[in-house]
Write a protein that holds these residues in place. Sequence first.
Motif, PDB file in Angstrom:
ATOM      1  N   PHE A 154       0.851  -1.180   0.000  1.00  0.00           N
ATOM      2  CA  PHE A 154       0.000   0.000   0.000  1.00  0.00           C
ATOM      3  C   PHE A 154       0.892   1.236   0.000  1.00  0.00           C
ATOM      4  CE2 PHE A 154       0.870  -0.624   4.465  1.00  0.00           C
ATOM      5  CZ  PHE A 154       0.903   0.639   5.009  1.00  0.00           C
ATOM      6  N   ARG A 155       0.334   2.356  -0.418  1.00  0.00           N
ATOM      7  CA  ARG A 155       1.090   3.605  -0.416  1.00  0.00           C
ATOM      8  C   ARG A 155       1.023   4.213   0.971  1.00  0.00           C
ATOM      9  NH1 ARG A 155       0.123   9.151  -1.584  1.00  0.00           N
ATOM     10  NH2 ARG A 155       1.872  10.173  -2.630  1.00  0.00           N
ATOM     11  N   ASP A 156       2.165   4.310   1.634  1.00  0.00           N
ATOM     12  CA  ASP A 156       2.218   4.749   3.020  1.00  0.00           C
ATOM     13  C   ASP A 156       2.195   6.278   3.111  1.00  0.00           C
ATOM     14  OD1 ASP A 156       2.379   4.456   5.782  1.00  0.00           O
ATOM     15  OD2 ASP A 156       3.863   2.859   5.625  1.00  0.00           O
ATOM     16  N   ALA A 157       2.117   6.777   4.342  1.00  0.00           N
ATOM     17  CA  ALA A 157       2.008   8.222   4.575  1.00  0.00           C
ATOM     18  C   ALA A 157       3.216   8.991   4.056  1.00  0.00           C
ATOM     19  CB  ALA A 157       1.817   8.493   6.065  1.00  0.00           C
ATOM     20  N   ASP A 158       4.381   8.325   3.964  1.00  0.00           N
ATOM     21  CA  ASP A 158       5.572   9.009   3.478  1.00  0.00           C
ATOM     22  C   ASP A 158       5.703   8.977   1.961  1.00  0.00           C
ATOM     23  OD1 ASP A 158       6.209   6.389   3.004  1.00  0.00           O
ATOM     24  OD2 ASP A 158       7.995   6.345   4.281  1.00  0.00           O
ATOM     25  N   GLY A 159       4.696   8.428   1.286  1.00  0.00           N
ATOM     26  CA  GLY A 159       4.702   8.376  -0.168  1.00  0.00           C
ATOM     27  C   GLY A 159       5.308   7.119  -0.748  1.00  0.00           C
ATOM     28  N   GLY A 160       5.996   6.328   0.068  1.00  0.00           N
ATOM     29  CA  GLY A 160       6.587   5.087  -0.409  1.00  0.00           C
ATOM     30  C   GLY A 160       5.641   3.912  -0.226  1.00  0.00           C
ATOM     31  N   LEU A 161       6.005   2.770  -0.813  1.00  0.00           N
ATOM     32  CA  LEU A 161       5.204   1.561  -0.666  1.00  0.00           C
ATOM     33  C   LEU A 161       5.639   0.801   0.580  1.00  0.00           C
ATOM     34  CD1 LEU A 161       5.008   0.191  -4.329  1.00  0.00           C
ATOM     35  CD2 LEU A 161       3.373   1.652  -3.114  1.00  0.00           C
ATOM     36  N   SER A 162       4.657   0.253   1.299  1.00  0.00           N
ATOM     37  CA  SER A 162       4.916  -0.564   2.479  1.00  0.00           C
ATOM     38  C   SER A 162       4.191  -1.901   2.346  1.00  0.00           C
ATOM     39  CB  SER A 162       4.448   0.146   3.752  1.00  0.00           C
ATOM     40  OG  SER A 162       5.250   1.283   4.031  1.00  0.00           O
ATOM     41  N   LEU A 163       4.650  -2.878   3.119  1.00  0.00           N
ATOM     42  CA  LEU A 163       4.014  -4.189   3.099  1.00  0.00           C
ATOM     43  C   LEU A 163       2.565  -4.096   3.552  1.00  0.00           C
ATOM     44  CD1 LEU A 163       6.764  -6.466   4.697  1.00  0.00           C
ATOM     45  CD2 LEU A 163       6.049  -6.462   2.301  1.00  0.00           C
TER      46      LEU A 163
END
Length: 274
Positions: A154-163
């Motif tokens: 998913f797209r995390d709050a920092d703009g990167g992808l997370s598990l």
Amino acid sequence: MADSWSCWTDDKGGVLLDLAGVFYDGETAMPGGIDAVARLRQAGLAVRFVSNTTRSSKQRVLERLEAMGLTVTKADVLTPAHAAREWLLRNGRAPYLLVHPGLAPDFCELPDRDERAVIVGDAGDAFTYAALNDAFRELSAGAELLALATNRTFRDADGGLSLDAGPFVAALEFASLKRAIVLGKPSPAFFLSALASMGCPPDQAIMVGDDAEADIAGALRAGLSGALLVRTGKYRQGDEKRFDPRPTATVADLAAATDWIIARELQSGSAIEC
């Protein structure tokens, strides 16, 4: 459920919209998002929001949408937690939750049962070894495995992808030798339940999402007439070619998807004959 469709008095179809990355980014509506939903509704199209969110309760999702200025009812939003709750009641099982604390309210006041089902969502920091091992032991003791979603990222709050939840579901499947029952996207039943709620047959429906696998390929496998991939949210260059079936079209954002849908409606005229 999916094979007893209601007739549409205005011969119009329906649209399923993902939320995170499509309609909103965090607590902010995407540019043109509110107007896009209004245009779809004004065109006579039924709209449902189908989200794989497993960090927020349905009530929290509704409150977020209303705070953004969208008029929405409980029936307009479908989440995997609601599907899981219905499954537990139908199958006489109590939940063993491996979910984010924000989702816990969706599982309140369920009857106690002798048999259990392990329910896995995006638990975030709660995905500890101890929590996963406890869930594994529940499965080994006979519990069913329910996956609220199997999204990879998913797209995390920092703009990167997370598990997302998917990798953890896969780990429990591998360890327990059990196959998870998937309740959210890309499960065909999830899409068909949303369509049944508005009396729209799959061949008159369009999905709009930012996940080429769960949103787009999932919707097309469920029989929807089209699925539009937006280049917002978790979209990454080349996603449109990574999974089959491929998107009907890839567009800039929800506003562009709305343009595409309304143009197709104007070209096709009436939808189904009742």
